[in-house]
Structures are given as structure tokens and as C-alpha cells.
Design an enzyme around this catalytic site. Structure first.
Site, mmCIF file in Angstrom:
data_model
loop_
_atom_site.group_PDB
_atom_site.id
_atom_site.type_symbol
_atom_site.label_atom_id
_atom_site.label_comp_id
_atom_site.label_asym_id
_atom_site.label_seq_id
_atom_site.Cartn_x
_atom_site.Cartn_y
_atom_site.Cartn_z
ATOM 1 C CG ASP A 85 38.889 45.186 42.895
ATOM 2 O OD1 ASP A 85 38.503 44.456 42.093
ATOM 3 O OD2 ASP A 85 39.239 44.913 43.926
ATOM 4 C CG LEU B 248 35.401 45.920 45.468
ATOM 5 C CD1 LEU B 248 35.244 47.070 46.894
ATOM 6 C CD2 LEU B 248 36.422 47.037 44.634
ATOM 7 C CG HIS B 249 38.073 39.532 42.662
ATOM 8 N ND1 HIS B 249 39.864 39.332 42.039
ATOM 9 C CD2 HIS B 249 37.878 40.417 41.547
ATOM 10 C CE1 HIS B 249 39.196 39.392 41.015
ATOM 11 N NE2 HIS B 249 38.691 40.207 40.360
ATOM 12 N NE ARG B 250 41.929 42.657 39.845
ATOM 13 C CZ ARG B 250 41.806 41.707 39.000
ATOM 14 N NH1 ARG B 250 42.567 40.328 39.736
ATOM 15 N NH2 ARG B 250 41.928 41.290 37.837
#
Ligand code: UDP
Length: 364
Positions: free
Chosen positions: A283, A209-211
Site C-alpha cells: 500500500d 503495508l502501513h496505511r
């Protein structure tokens, strides 16, 4: 002899640029008259977000490093633009080739075009329609000044045609990230030590996850993590944490016996884990492509995607950012009830060769 300047700056760029470099090196070795420079903008500079990929993917040391990392979006864009303009004025390439949708893609294409240097965009034409994502702005701006559009899908071709791009500038070639995946698959490596030693193939999940929509707000991140832990039925959850996500995740202090928060992994180790996972929760755009080609169930925690082919033909499902949506999809994966990879046209490992052939026909 034509000179091509290739740009890479952030993690997902390195997998896309590596096979293009290898295809150009092959042409050089065959005596074809072509020369290239590799410019690293410095957008990502940590060893595990940059240096390791050069080693693992056999990318030569860059000819220049612009040191453009850190700061806000605008600060980073400006720093890269200024340094790249200097690089271009020193070397006068015939073409600048950018890949993907990161800040470096946007900054370098603008610097090049303003010096009237041709721009090639690899992964052109994809659109999420979501302007809250910096990547979407990067795609739109880059494609508005690109000369050679290299596309991964028919949907991208249609987007470009609709925007009025002439047919002869659109080259449907496939996906260079999949060139890397297929070339490296025999070298995938099981990571050593805890928690990896205990993993049973197809009995664990991988999360990335990094958005901003998922990780910038602590409360949403907590709800998401709780939904992931609830839905994965106690199976190990391996989460290599992107630097962007690390601070908020640490502050939340979430822990569970089956949750393994680890540093970003090397490409060969990460994709070994993906290949043998029960399912992926992500994501990331690139990870949905790789999971699809490896026929591993993949859940995308976003409200839109610019890679619809991974849903129509791949193993990806768009679940949205509401944690409540996650449970039923995870239950389906646990039951082994998931769609299979159908094959995506031209994602065959030969995309970079096609691109280099087209460019040499044009410039040599
Ligand atoms: N990746 C990796 N190690 C990790 C997580 C991801 O090597 O710990 C690779 C992954 O296989 C893919 C790329 O990084 O090739 C995706 O990068 P990222 O998710 O940062 O970018 P996006 O695809 O979302 O633009």
C-alpha cells in the site's frame, strides 16, 4: 550566494532528497555559487527507518536535526513547525525545498511561507482524492503555498492547472525517487541469512503495508493477511514490517511456514528483493513506482492512488482494500500473465539535475 534549505523527515523522503543533494554537491564542486543546508526533522528516527538510508544513499549528516518525532499528527506537526521556524530565523535561506507528502513536508512549508521564504515542492500536484489519508491533506496544504512546483507526471500538471497554478510555476521534471533507484541499482545487495538464502528468483512475493486503512483495524489486517497467504500458493512471502504495523500484526499472532515477518530492510537490500520477486503486494506509493520501473508485477491494496501513471504505464494494479479482490490478481501473477512496464516520461534518472538547474537559474 543563494542558500537553499532542504528538508527530509521520514523514510520515503530520504530517497527523494539524496539525488538532489548530489546534484547540488556537483554544482558546488564545479564552482557554482550555491550553498545548502540539510535539515532532518526527526519524524522517523529509528536506525532502520532513517540512519541506514543516510549511509546507503551517501547523504551527508544533516546540518540540523529538529527532533520532531513521536506524538499525534498535530503534536508532530506543531513540534516540527516550532523548531523549523527557529532554524529559518537563524539561517535566512532564500528557499525551502520539501519533498513528498509526509507531516514534515506540510509543517516545514507552512513555517517557511509564514516567514515569507519561497517554497519548492518536489512531487507536487499528485492527488488521490481521498481525504482520509493524512498524506492527501499534506499534499493539498503544501501545494496551496508552494512557489515552485516540481512534478512527476502530466496528471500532476493537470491537477495544478485546474487548481489555478500559473504555467510558469509548474516544472514537469520527473521523479527523484527514480533517480535514486537507477543510480543505486548496480549496488543492490542480496540480504544474507535466513530466510533470504532459500529464496529462488521470481519464486517469492514481497509485502509492505502501513496505511491506516489496512493496518489499524486488527480484523481487516487478519483478513488481508489470510487472503495474501491463500493467494500466494505457498511461495515465500517476505514482509518487512513498518513500525506502524508491527504492534497489530504481533497481536494477531498470524504465522505460516512461508510467511517471513522481518524488520524494515535497508534500501539496497529491499530493492534487491523487489527486483527479483514474482510480485509485490503493497500500500506504499513509492514501492509502486520502483516496482513499475523494474518491471515487477505490483498489486496495490488501496481504493485510490495519486500515482495513476504506475497503472497506465507501469506494472501496478489498484485492487482495493477488500481482501476478496486479491485472489484473482495473485492468480494472474502466478500464471505469468501481467502487463509490462511501458516507460514513464522523464523517469530517467536525471530529474534532480533538472530541478537544480531550474532553481539556480532562478536564484543564482
Ligand atoms: N523501503 C526500504 N525498506 C523497506 C521497505 C521500503 O528501503 O523495508 C523503501 C522503498 O524502496 C521506497 C520507500 O522505502 O523507496 C517507500 O517508503 P514508504 O513505503 O514508507 O513510503 P510511501 O512511499 O508509502 O510514502
Amino acid at each position: 550566494m543563494p542558500l537553499f534549505t532542504l528538508v527530509a523527515g521520514a523514510r520515503p523522503n530520504f530517497m527523494k532528497i539524496a539525488p538532489l543533494i548530489h546534484a547540488l554537491q556537483k554544482k558546488e564542486a564545479e564552482g557554482v555559487s550555491v550553498h545548502f543546508r540539510l535539515v532532518h526533522t526527526g519524524q522517523h528516527y529509528d536506525k532502520n527507518m532513517s540512519g541506514d538510508f543516510f549511509e546507503q544513499l551517501n547523504i551527508p549528516a544533516p546540518n540540523a536535526n529538529l527532533g520532531g518525532g513521536g506524538g499525534t499528527q498535530a503534536e508532530q506537526t506543531a513540534a516540527i513547525m516550532v523548531a523549523f521556524e527557529r532554524e529559518l530565523m537563524d539561517h535566512h535561506p532564500d528557499l525551502v525545498l520539501v519533498v513528498g507528502d509526509v507531516t514534515s513536508t506540510l509543517a516545514c512549508s507552512i513555517s517557511a511561507k509564514k516567514l515569507q521564504i519561497d517554497v519548492a515542492h518536489v512531487e507536487a500536484g499528485i492527488r488521490s482524492g481521498d481525504l482520509s489519508m493524512p498524506e492527501e491533506i499534506n499534499r493539498m496544504v503544501t501545494d496551496s503555498i508552494t512557489d515552485h512546483f516540481f512534478t512527476t507526471s502530466e496528471i500532476a500538471n493537470t491537477n495544478l492547472r485546474t487548481a489555478g497554478v500559473p504555467e510558469d510555476r509548474i516544472h514537469f521534471v520527473g521523479n527523484t525517487m527514480i533517480d535514486t533507484l537507477l543510480a543505486q541499482q548496480p549496488r543492490f545487495t542480496k540480504p544474507q541469512g535466513a530466510p533470504f538464502d532459500q529464496l529462488i528468483p521470481k519464486e517469492y512475493f514481497v509485502v509492505t503495508l502501513h496505511r491506516p486503512a489496512n493496518v489499524d483495524n486488527e480484523e481487516s489486517l487478519r483478513e488481508l493477511m489470510e487472503a495474501i497467504l491463500k493467494g500466494t500458493a505457498g511461495l515465500p512471502v517476505i514482509f518487512p514490517v513498518h513500525p506502524r504495523t508491527a504492534k497489530n500484526l504481533e497481536r494477531l499472532g498470524i504465522s505460516a511456514p512461508n510467511l517471513h515477518l522481518i524488520s524494515p530492510l535497508g534500501y539496497l537490500e529491499f530493492n534487491h528483493l523487489v527486483q527479483h520477486a514474482k510480485g509485490i503486494i503493497t500500500d506504499s506509493g513509492g514501492v509502486t513506482e520502483e516496482a513499475s520501473v523494474m518491471n515487477v508485477p505490483c498489486i496495490t491494496l488501496r481504493d485510490s492512488t495519486e500515482r495513476a501513471e504506475t497503472i497506465h504505464l507501469g506494472t501496478n494494479e489498484l485492487v482495493g482494500t477488500d481482501p476478496k479482490n486479491l485472489g484473482p490478481y495473485l492468480a494472474k501473477i502466478l500464471k505469468g500473465n501481467w502487463k509490462q512496464y511501458q516507460g514513464i516520461p522523464l523517469w530517467d534518472g536525471k530529474t534532480s539535475e533538472r530541478i537544480v538547474e531550474i532553481l539556480l537559474n532562478h536564484y543564482a
